[in-house]
Enzyme design. Structure first.
Site, mmCIF file in Angstrom:
data_model
loop_
_atom_site.group_PDB
_atom_site.id
_atom_site.type_symbol
_atom_site.label_atom_id
_atom_site.label_comp_id
_atom_site.label_asym_id
_atom_site.label_seq_id
_atom_site.Cartn_x
_atom_site.Cartn_y
_atom_site.Cartn_z
ATOM 1 N N ARG A 259 0.856 -1.196 0.000
ATOM 2 C CA ARG A 259 0.000 0.000 0.000
ATOM 3 C C ARG A 259 0.886 1.239 0.000
ATOM 4 O O ARG A 259 1.653 1.453 0.946
ATOM 5 C CB ARG A 259 -0.889 0.009 1.246
ATOM 6 C CG ARG A 259 -1.848 1.188 1.365
ATOM 7 C CD ARG A 259 -2.591 1.128 2.700
ATOM 8 N NE ARG A 259 -3.280 -0.150 2.862
ATOM 9 C CZ ARG A 259 -3.770 -0.587 4.023
ATOM 10 N NH1 ARG A 259 -3.613 0.147 5.125
ATOM 11 N NH2 ARG A 259 -4.378 -1.747 4.096
ATOM 12 N N HIS B 269 1.693 -2.054 5.665
ATOM 13 C CA HIS B 269 1.510 -2.425 4.259
ATOM 14 C C HIS B 269 2.495 -1.689 3.352
ATOM 15 O O HIS B 269 2.905 -2.217 2.314
ATOM 16 C CB HIS B 269 0.089 -2.087 3.805
ATOM 17 C CG HIS B 269 -0.950 -3.069 4.235
ATOM 18 N ND1 HIS B 269 -1.261 -4.201 3.513
ATOM 19 C CD2 HIS B 269 -1.766 -3.082 5.321
ATOM 20 C CE1 HIS B 269 -2.231 -4.862 4.123
ATOM 21 N NE2 HIS B 269 -2.559 -4.199 5.226
ATOM 22 N N ASP C 87 -3.549 -8.407 3.343
ATOM 23 C CA ASP C 87 -4.890 -8.647 3.873
ATOM 24 C C ASP C 87 -5.516 -9.729 3.013
ATOM 25 O O ASP C 87 -5.574 -9.595 1.778
ATOM 26 C CB ASP C 87 -5.749 -7.383 3.798
ATOM 27 C CG ASP C 87 -5.251 -6.281 4.719
ATOM 28 O OD1 ASP C 87 -4.583 -6.594 5.720
ATOM 29 O OD2 ASP C 87 -5.558 -5.104 4.446
ATOM 30 N N GLU D 18 -7.230 -7.776 13.647
ATOM 31 C CA GLU D 18 -7.792 -7.938 12.306
ATOM 32 C C GLU D 18 -7.539 -9.367 11.814
ATOM 33 O O GLU D 18 -6.391 -9.736 11.531
ATOM 34 C CB GLU D 18 -7.161 -6.931 11.333
ATOM 35 C CG GLU D 18 -7.422 -5.474 11.717
ATOM 36 C CD GLU D 18 -6.748 -4.491 10.770
ATOM 37 O OE1 GLU D 18 -5.927 -4.916 9.921
ATOM 38 O OE2 GLU D 18 -7.036 -3.281 10.877
ATOM 39 N N HIS E 197 -5.287 -9.678 8.518
ATOM 40 C CA HIS E 197 -4.036 -8.929 8.391
ATOM 41 C C HIS E 197 -2.840 -9.770 8.841
ATOM 42 O O HIS E 197 -2.753 -10.184 10.003
ATOM 43 C CB HIS E 197 -4.146 -7.662 9.263
ATOM 44 C CG HIS E 197 -2.966 -6.758 9.235
ATOM 45 N ND1 HIS E 197 -3.019 -5.464 8.765
ATOM 46 C CD2 HIS E 197 -1.690 -6.926 9.665
ATOM 47 C CE1 HIS E 197 -1.837 -4.890 8.890
ATOM 48 N NE2 HIS E 197 -1.006 -5.769 9.440
#
Length: 275
Positions: free
Chosen positions: A112, A157, A164, A246, A249
């Site tokens: 990301r 990320h 994810d 999460e 994740h």
């Protein structure tokens, strides 16, 4: 009179010369146009996941408007999973194990860029924009997104080894596209009621800002818990570490770039050799 008349007759010519000189001076003094800065490139050991394993399903949510912001996120120019090579190769091994059990991995987000994280931050600071609240954070006051840890100014990320993901039971059914403006249902609603996803039932949807998303939340039992544990046990046996808050994740350890946050865009052109 003669001198005055002469001055009057030559003044237009003089004015023309002065105007030309002034224009030349302005051009000389003006700064040169700024050259377009080339986009940052990924280091050579970043790869497209599909070049390592083409069987892993990719549903890159931040390339679409179906996410908690409600629009495509900055930096996502192609629906492409990019990772450091060690993380990608570990996912390939996980996929081989899961395929033998009748499952496939499906990735929602991989590398990301920092500009995407900055987009999240701008959105979180705009307390009036709650277009996607009904699905992704129905029980969380938007003013608490930073305090509660759902949004941060940096993301693992961006270092390239975090992903994810979820599980899909084979054969995989197609997932219908999200249509902006359609009615939204809570991400923790029963699977038959929330937005359809071809993944197995994990108890919540992806990116659900709720404590039910905590991987080992005791309220998640039965098949939902078994699905989370299947994903967790498979990935952790290969060097991935789960973020406890999460279920989707995971970060591959040791990270290739533990202290570097990259900002090259998500596109094949960012990769060396366009892999």
């Amino acid at each position: 009179m003669t001198r005055l008349s002469a001055a009057v007759r030559v003044s237009p010519a003089l004015r023309g010369i002065v105007t030309t000189l002034a224009a030349l001076a302005a051009v000389t003094a003006a700064p040169a146009p700024a050259e377009a800065q080339p986009e940052p490139q990924a280091p050579a050991d970043f790869v497209a996941l599909r070049s390592v394993d083409r069987t892993i399903i990719q549903e890159m949510r931040y390339f679409t408007p179906h996410n908690f912001v409600g629009e495509r996120i900055d930096g996502y120019r192609q629906p492409l999973c990019i990772l450091t090579r060690p993380a990608a190769e570990a996912l390939r091994t996980a996929q081989q194990r899961l395929l033998r059990q009748g499952y496939s991995l499906k990735v929602y987000d991989c590398y990301r860029p920092q500009r995407a994280v900055d987009h999240f931050v701008r959105w979180a600071e705009d307390l009036d924009d709650e277009a996607m609240k009904a699905e992704f954070y129905p029980n969380v006051d938007k003013s608490r997104l930073f305090t509660d840890g759902y949004i941060a100014e940096k993301s693992g990320h961006s270092r390239g080894s975090t992903v994810d993901l979820t599980l899909v039971k084979l054969p995989a059914e197609p997932t219908r596209p999200y249509h902006p403006g359609e009615p939204l249902l809570p991400c923790y609603a029963p699977r038959s009621e929330r937005f359809p996803d071809n993944s197995v039932d994990m108890g919540t949807g992806f990116d659900c800002f709720d404590t039910l998303s905590h991987t080992l939340d005791p309220r998640i039992q039965g098949e939902q818990r078994a699905n989370r544990l299947r994903l967790k046990n498979t990935l952790e046996s290969l060097g991935f570490v789960n973020l406890a808050e999460e279920w989707w994740h995971y970060t591959y350890k040791p990270e290739t770039y533990p202290d570097t946050y990259f900002d090259f865009p998500v596109t094949a052109g960012s990769l060396t050799g366009h892999r």
